[in-house]
Design an enzyme around this catalytic site. Structure first.
Site, short mmCIF file in Angstrom:
data_model
loop_
_atom_site.label_atom_id
_atom_site.label_comp_id
_atom_site.label_asym_id
_atom_site.label_seq_id
_atom_site.Cartn_x
_atom_site.Cartn_y
_atom_site.Cartn_z
N HIS A 160 -0.48 5.32 7.98
CA HIS A 160 -1.70 4.58 7.62
C HIS A 160 -1.90 3.50 8.67
CE1 HIS A 160 -4.72 2.30 5.61
NE2 HIS A 160 -3.93 1.24 5.51
N HIS B 174 -4.93 0.86 11.14
CA HIS B 174 -6.25 0.26 11.39
C HIS B 174 -6.50 0.28 12.89
CE1 HIS B 174 -4.41 -2.47 8.08
NE2 HIS B 174 -4.91 -1.41 7.50
N HIS C 207 -11.95 -0.21 6.35
CA HIS C 207 -10.52 -0.39 6.18
C HIS C 207 -9.71 0.22 7.34
CE1 HIS C 207 -6.82 -0.24 3.28
NE2 HIS C 207 -6.47 -0.35 4.52
N GLU D 183 0.80 -1.22 0.00
CA GLU D 183 0.00 0.00 0.00
C GLU D 183 0.84 1.28 0.00
OE1 GLU D 183 -4.24 -0.80 1.81
OE2 GLU D 183 -2.74 -0.78 3.41
#
Lengths: 276, 276, 276, 276
Positions: free
Chosen positions: C97, C99, C167, C78
């Site tokens: 980034h 989660h 996501h 990613e």
């Protein structure tokens, strides 16, 4: 002191550390055991956080919760919880009083405890609530008078758990390990039940038949042993293992009660300490 | 520096570490104490995370929150919270300002705090809310001006806790240990209350009588001592114990304030450091 | 490699460990930085869990997310998230980034993020949502194509956070430390907000004015420094501190990239390693 | 024993520790694997907490869950869960049975599991529920009879997860690592889903297409490897790493199965042990 008693006292000290290490106890709460050789006596730590209890901290009490010997140290104010349950319930060999975070939401809203999975059966179905206010009015909420302890013991009846409104929970067991197991897995169940109640209106309960069958399983040796080994390992990993036992003294056993340095040096040489 | 003061400063440094270690403080928040020998002064750490505070980090302030000596290091911007409460409340000897995760949901929805179990009585029943917006409009939410601190102190009144909307909580105590106890157990209570609110419409509160009786218990020595020993043990287990105190200097006590290597070598030889 | 770059790479490796240690990242997620000396490049670890990242794991990419040198190791799939944001936003120097568990409930129900306390202002008020499904239909949800990354960067606009439905979250900052601060405190805020939503219908938000004033505070040095020292201490306590930096090599700097044993022996002798 | 088998058994022991260390297993639950060289056999630990499992604890079973050799130690009572799934599903190489706290609220209210983020796709969309009560009436809830295990295997069908009402969850995988990954990330997803359900009436699910695409990604090597390295590091940090493997024995390999002291001394000299 007989070897049986020495072992039992170590087990009780470890039990206090375990239940604390699993998050059921914090600075407060306590686990006691009936004297293994004299049913009219019980052992409970002096006043200190359960995660710190040593075998030498244990005080011997009669069932009226009076120390057999002048302890010379601070005592828990709520020891009548233990004494009055041992008086009322000859089958009970160990008692745990706690304010487990898992139970607090149930107590706060007065919701019944139900076993949502098999291991939760250790707490029974809808165990009784007790409210100190009902019989004694405004108090500081501590169970300190014999009649307060007796009232709580009556509320527990012949079950293994009683919920104390705006206070906590008291759990009984047929052995120290059984009491530890019931205290920890009823807390786990309470946690799951509370989370279930937050997302649904109907939380499933074991049936009465399932509860009886599951509840009797948990007091059998295999599950208890597996869980005890696990919790003991976790206490040790968290740096809370008990010091190695004192080597059997050949003379004047009571002479050096605090020689910690010597004790651990001897312990390090023994077979037992290597096993851990 | 008198031995009393040296001990008090160590206690305050440990208090900061404890409250952080129990999850009430993180990188932000602070615990202060009134000067034990001069009621017109107070001590508060230089600007650093409370879990890292050393006795040498403490700065002495007057009640207008001006440092007595040029500190030469960064200072907390919100020290007026402490100074203005000490000014308004001669009975207060210690103050803790925090953003405890346990309180945040209550603050987010503006729900009153109520004691759901006896130890929660340390926060009182429905302690006041304060909103910086009301008097000062849009700000960066930090309490930095004397008038902001004074407004907060007024809101606290003669209680022990004030809830700051969209910000956090400020707690007072009659001693450092009392303030620590109130900060931690009110956070535990808030956590249980929030979980109770998630599963029921009516959360039970201690009665006013129970709250008064329970609240006065918590400031008695036995519970405080037990909890203090427990939290200190947890700080030590987490690797956060303070270094051993400096050996008493025979001459020129203020001469070597930063000789860290020497300090710890001396400490290692002393009796005290062995005990830990 | 310049000293600035060496230091920056160590900071980025530590940033990955910090954000993981604070529970925002787990096996997945990553923090990158723009090359401090070349705005058309950025650094991102090879494919491994962020808590394990070493400075030597960092790969240099151009803004099309192509490695400058053949890395010979696995790469994150990613990485276009990073490259496309650096392309679109010259003011952004670092991207994370993640989660984060704290955000997942908000993402699951599509609820807007609002700052419920001053430190939550780092995420803005109601930051935008992005749904990969909208533009790209059924995918494996990974942002791997340049156009997917560019679409996400457009959604972020000139803000500092974008929520990715089903996501996770992507956060930007004006420096690595700023990005770390925003990632951690927006997660804390999300956690508090979610718990607030579970107990009340109306969760209070900072006003727009308060959000702007608070948001600009957090990028100032004092709070950032205090938090960075705290999080670094926590990484070290958890056993995750980076190895001491290599001593400056006198010749053939790239010759022994993996001589770990030597590296740590040299480190142990240096002044720097003693300070930790 | 072949090197492949030795390696596989170490991996299985570590898998048990990992899944426990991530909070999916506690004193109960277990991970098994099909024999890598004989599809009609499988390995499962003797009865002990999974976080304590050593390679030497593994017992070899036939698919009727009878030990190949008299083990001389306690066995898990629920091993038919594993045997019956291996019988019904030739593609399954590993099985995990657990009572993950994350799933308990879903089980308590009978809510369907849905993937709320890409990694949750490993559990599928709305995997089947199984209720031991339906076919077998009141039991102690343990899956101990072959027909109970077979019934559970039928309920699982050709999926990777089956939810057991008032009990727990059973997960299957195409390899030990796949099974570990599915067990941990389905638990994470369940946790996020439950928190989402507490704050909103509609929890978003991946579409069927997204679920298929995401689910197949997770069994690819890069994500699995990254997560495995991460979880292994966490086991090691928590003090739970396996002892170094025994040096290859030159003669009579089965002669000294319990010479732990010797084993670790040899291990300490080997290259392998230094690397950790």
């Amino acid at each position: 002191m007989s070897n049986t008693l020495i072992e039992a006292r170590r087990e009780l000290a470890l039990a206090n550390r375990m239940v604390a290490n699993e998050g059921v106890l914090d600075a407060f709460g306590h686990v006691s055991m009936r004297h293994p050789e004299n049913p009219n006596r019980y052992f409970l730590s002096r006043s200190r956080a359960p995660e710190l209890v040593e075998p030498d901290d244990l005080i011997e009490y009669d069932l009226d919760s009076r120390p057999i010997r002048e302890p010379g140290v601070g005592q828990y104010s709520e020891r009548v919880i233990h004494g009055e349950i041992y008086k009322a319930r000859p089958d009970v060999m160990s008692v745990c009083h706690h304010h487990s975070p898992a139970f607090m939401p149930l107590l706060a809203v007065g919701a019944d405890y139900v076993p949502v999975f098999h291991l939760g059966a250790v707490g029974g179905i809808r165990p009784p609530f007790w409210d100190q206010q009902d019989e004694f009015g405004d108090t500081n909420m501590l169970v300190v008078k014999p009649e307060e302890g007796a009232s709580l013991a009556r509320a527990m009846g012949d079950g293994w758990m009683v919920l104390m409104r705006r206070h906590g929970v008291t759990v009984a067991g047929v052995s120290v390990r059984d009491c530890v197991f019931r205290s920890i897995y009823s807390s786990r169940n309470a946690e799951y039940q509370v989370q279930g109640m937050a997302i649904g209106n109907h939380v499933a309960s074991l049936s009465r038949g399932e509860t009886e069958l599951c509840g009797s399983i948990s007091t059998q040796t295999t599950g208890l042993m597996r869980a005890w080994e696990y919790w003991a390992m976790r206490v040790a990993k968290a740096g809370g293992a008990l010091a190695a036992p004192k080597a059997p003294s050949r003379a004047k056993p009571a002479a050096k009660p605090k020689a910690a340095a010597t004790k651990s040096r001897i312990g390090a040489r023994s077979k037992k300490s290597k096993r851990r």
